[in-house]
Design a protein around this motif. Structure first.
Motif, short mmCIF file in Angstrom:
data_model
loop_
_atom_site.label_atom_id
_atom_site.label_comp_id
_atom_site.label_asym_id
_atom_site.label_seq_id
_atom_site.Cartn_x
_atom_site.Cartn_y
_atom_site.Cartn_z
N LEU A 65 0.47 6.37 -6.45
CA LEU A 65 -0.47 5.25 -6.42
C LEU A 65 -0.68 4.79 -4.98
O LEU A 65 -1.80 4.48 -4.56
CB LEU A 65 0.06 4.08 -7.25
CG LEU A 65 0.05 4.26 -8.76
CD1 LEU A 65 0.48 2.96 -9.43
CD2 LEU A 65 -1.32 4.66 -9.25
N GLY A 66 0.42 4.76 -4.20
CA GLY A 66 0.31 4.35 -2.80
C GLY A 66 -0.59 5.29 -2.02
O GLY A 66 -1.43 4.86 -1.23
N LEU A 67 -0.45 6.61 -2.27
CA LEU A 67 -1.30 7.58 -1.57
C LEU A 67 -2.76 7.34 -1.90
O LEU A 67 -3.63 7.37 -1.02
CB LEU A 67 -0.91 9.00 -1.99
CG LEU A 67 0.43 9.53 -1.47
CD1 LEU A 67 0.75 10.87 -2.10
CD2 LEU A 67 0.41 9.66 0.04
N LEU B 193 -3.97 4.00 -0.30
CA LEU B 193 -4.15 4.08 1.16
C LEU B 193 -5.44 4.83 1.49
O LEU B 193 -6.19 4.43 2.37
CB LEU B 193 -2.94 4.78 1.78
CG LEU B 193 -2.99 4.90 3.31
CD1 LEU B 193 -2.99 3.52 3.93
CD2 LEU B 193 -1.81 5.69 3.83
N LEU C 187 0.50 2.15 9.05
CA LEU C 187 -0.45 2.87 8.20
C LEU C 187 -1.60 1.97 7.76
O LEU C 187 -2.72 2.43 7.58
CB LEU C 187 0.27 3.41 6.96
CG LEU C 187 1.12 4.66 7.15
CD1 LEU C 187 1.89 4.97 5.89
CD2 LEU C 187 0.25 5.85 7.52
N THR C 188 -1.30 0.68 7.54
CA THR C 188 -2.33 -0.20 6.99
C THR C 188 -3.01 -1.03 8.07
O THR C 188 -3.69 -1.99 7.76
CB THR C 188 -1.71 -1.16 5.96
OG1 THR C 188 -0.63 -1.86 6.59
CG2 THR C 188 -1.17 -0.41 4.77
N ALA D 61 -6.64 -0.91 7.50
CA ALA D 61 -7.05 -0.86 6.10
C ALA D 61 -7.62 -2.21 5.68
O ALA D 61 -7.27 -3.25 6.23
CB ALA D 61 -5.87 -0.50 5.22
N LEU E 289 -1.74 -3.78 0.12
CA LEU E 289 -1.53 -2.33 0.14
C LEU E 289 -0.14 -2.01 0.68
O LEU E 289 0.56 -1.14 0.16
CB LEU E 289 -2.61 -1.70 1.01
CG LEU E 289 -2.55 -0.19 1.19
CD1 LEU E 289 -2.71 0.49 -0.15
CD2 LEU E 289 -3.63 0.25 2.13
N LEU F 85 2.63 -2.03 -1.79
CA LEU F 85 2.66 -0.84 -2.64
C LEU F 85 3.27 0.35 -1.91
O LEU F 85 3.99 1.16 -2.49
CB LEU F 85 1.23 -0.51 -3.09
CG LEU F 85 1.04 0.60 -4.10
CD1 LEU F 85 1.77 0.28 -5.38
CD2 LEU F 85 -0.43 0.81 -4.38
N LEU F 86 3.01 0.45 -0.60
CA LEU F 86 3.51 1.60 0.15
C LEU F 86 4.98 1.45 0.48
O LEU F 86 5.74 2.42 0.46
CB LEU F 86 2.72 1.76 1.46
CG LEU F 86 1.23 1.93 1.38
CD1 LEU F 86 0.66 2.25 2.75
CD2 LEU F 86 0.86 3.01 0.41
#
Lengths: 256, 222
Positions: A142-144, A147, B151-152, B155, B161, B164-165
């Motif tokens: 889900l994270g992939l 993102l 990474l975000t 974003a 997000l 979640l990561l």
């Protein structure tokens, strides 16, 4: 090295489209045939378990799904590696296509597992080590996806997703190990027993093989769709640019 | 090395002088822990049993809230580009910023935990171990969190997000942190092992975090 020349040849999307176009019907037909035969074996030609009864047949869907949940992540991670290290043009397409398929199989493994668990364990969900680590795998998928969807720039999104996928590869064994450790503290492992009778093992092999072929077929189809989508997008963009160039001329002309 | 220390010092100064950043995380920690007994009922026995887990989970959430701060302000101000072009490797820049985040957020949160433990009726004898596990475990929170923050960075809705990561990656730290505390209350058997694994997780993330986060930052600066 022959394999490398093949991957290099496939770097050309047109060649990939031609080859996959020929391959796809074959793989799809093979997958359908093998799954069909596997289902026949599983439903009509395999014994009923003396303890589990008919519910044992859930296994023939559950185990191949769980196997593809992991194989799918390996595919995503290898594609990510290919993108970041070799900059293979199709690596990102492959990674993007594999993520939803892997997530779907992970979901299927979780759902079939919990459907089996209700009559057997008396509960849909028991924080068993395996279930928990598969659930975490699902979260990683889900994270992939999240993102990748969060960015306008598709090329950048692909590369960042690849970084996350590789981090996931490092972390997954650690997570799995820690979940195992955590679980053994609280309750003993359920253990399905790996000594499976051939009458059940052979249908399972057929189903696993068929599911793997199905994964390849869907992955190829997903990659083809993605390539076509990118082409359509590129065509649209060039059309817009041409229209803009033409439009500015006609607007600029009277002003001069 | 001096550049690295200067970077850590700058980030710490910014965290202190900007105000709000550290305080917000601590306030969030306090309010989450205070909400819990209201939701579960004031049964002191139950609370003392779940206290280690509650304190750890609330700590992870509070730290998560402040992770965006690691790169965001420097990205907006353009200083991140300057740092990337400087002599210090980007990996070291990330490590310095994550270290500053740990000092400014991880340590205060860990030190606040015993006070919140009183609210949850946690046994006094567990306090030293609780603080020790949190001090040993929170570097992983900051350094793995740096990956999520990097990474975000560009974003949309990066904060949600990031949860979640990053939260799945925190799982091992959470599990071993809690098992260390429960080992301390039940008996000394698993305590040393849990603390050692917790330390190993933190050290591994100190290596992995900067490499992955720097790779993510480089991709976004091209």
């Amino acid at each position: 090295m022959k394999s490398q020349t093949i991957t290099q040849k496939l770097a050309n999307p047109t060649r990939f489209m031609a080859l996959s176009g020929r391959l796809l019907p074959v793989v799809s037909a093979l997958a359908a045939a093998v799954i069909g035969y596997g289902l026949y074996l599983a439903f009509f030609n395999s014994p009923v378990d003396y303890q589990q009864g008919e519910t044992v047949r859930i296994m023939y869907i559950h185990v191949p799904s769980a196997w593809l949940a992991m194989a799918g992540y390996a595919m995503v991670a290898m594609s990510g590696f290919g993108l970041l290290v070799f900059r293979h043009p199709l690596a990102d397409v492959s990674a993007k296509a594999a993520v939803p398929i892997g997530a779907a199989f992970t979901f299927l493994a979780l759902v079939t597992g919990s459907l089996w668990g209700k009559p057997m364990w008396g509960t849909y969900w028991a924080w068993d080590a395996r279930m928990t680590s598969v659930l975490i795998l699902f979260f990683l998928y889900l994270g992939l996806m999240a993102l990748r969807n969060s960015m306008e720039d598709e090329a950048l999104a692909g590369k960042l997703t690849a970084v996350l996928a590789l981090v996931g590869v490092v972390m997954l064994p650690i997570i799995k190990f820690s979940v195992d450790w955590w679980n053994t503290l609280h309750q003993p492992s359920t253990g399905l027993g790996s000594t499976l009778d051939p009458s059940m093992r052979i249908p399972l092999y057929w189903m696993a093989g068929g599911f793997t072929l199905m994964f390849f077929a869907m992955h190829l189809k997903g990659m083809r769709n993605e390539i076509l989508r990118r082409r359509v997008k590129a065509l649209r963009m060039s059309q817009v640019e041409r229209a803009q160039a033409g439009g500015s001329d006609t607007i600029a002309a009277p002003a001069e | 090395m001096t550049a690295f220390l200067a970077l850590v010092r700058r980030d710490l100064l910014l965290a202190v002088r900007e105000g709000g950043a550290v305080g917000t995380a601590l306030g969030f920690y306090l309010i989450v822990v205070a909400l819990l007994p209201l939701g579960l009922g004031p049964d002191l026995k139950l609370l003392s049993r779940i206290a280690p887990g509650v304190l750890w989970i609330a700590l992870l959430l509070a730290a998560l809230l402040s992770l965006g701060r690691i790169f965001e302000a420097d990205q907006d101000a353009g200083t991140l580009d300057v740092m990337a072009m400087g002599q210090l490797p980007l990996e070291a820049v990330v490590a310095g910023k994550a270290l500053a985040h740990w000092i400014s957020t991880g340590i205060p949160l860990a030190l606040l935990a015993p006070i919140l433990g009183i609210l949850l009726n946690l046994e006094i004898s567990a306090y030293p171990v609780l603080v020790a596990t949190m001090l040993i475990g929170t570097p992983a929170v900051s350094f793995l969190g740096a990956i999520g923050a990097a990474l975000t960075l560009k974003a949309r809705r990066g904060g949600l997000l990031m949860a979640l990561l990053v939260l799945p990656l925190y799982l091992p730290t959470l599990i071993f942190g809690i098992s260390a505390v429960s080992a301390a209350t039940l008996g000394p058997d698993g305590l040393v092992q849990s603390l050692t694994v917790l330390g190993a997780l933190s050290l591994a993330s100190v290596v992995l975090g900067p490499i992955a986060a720097a790779a993510a930052l480089r991709l976004q600066m091209q």
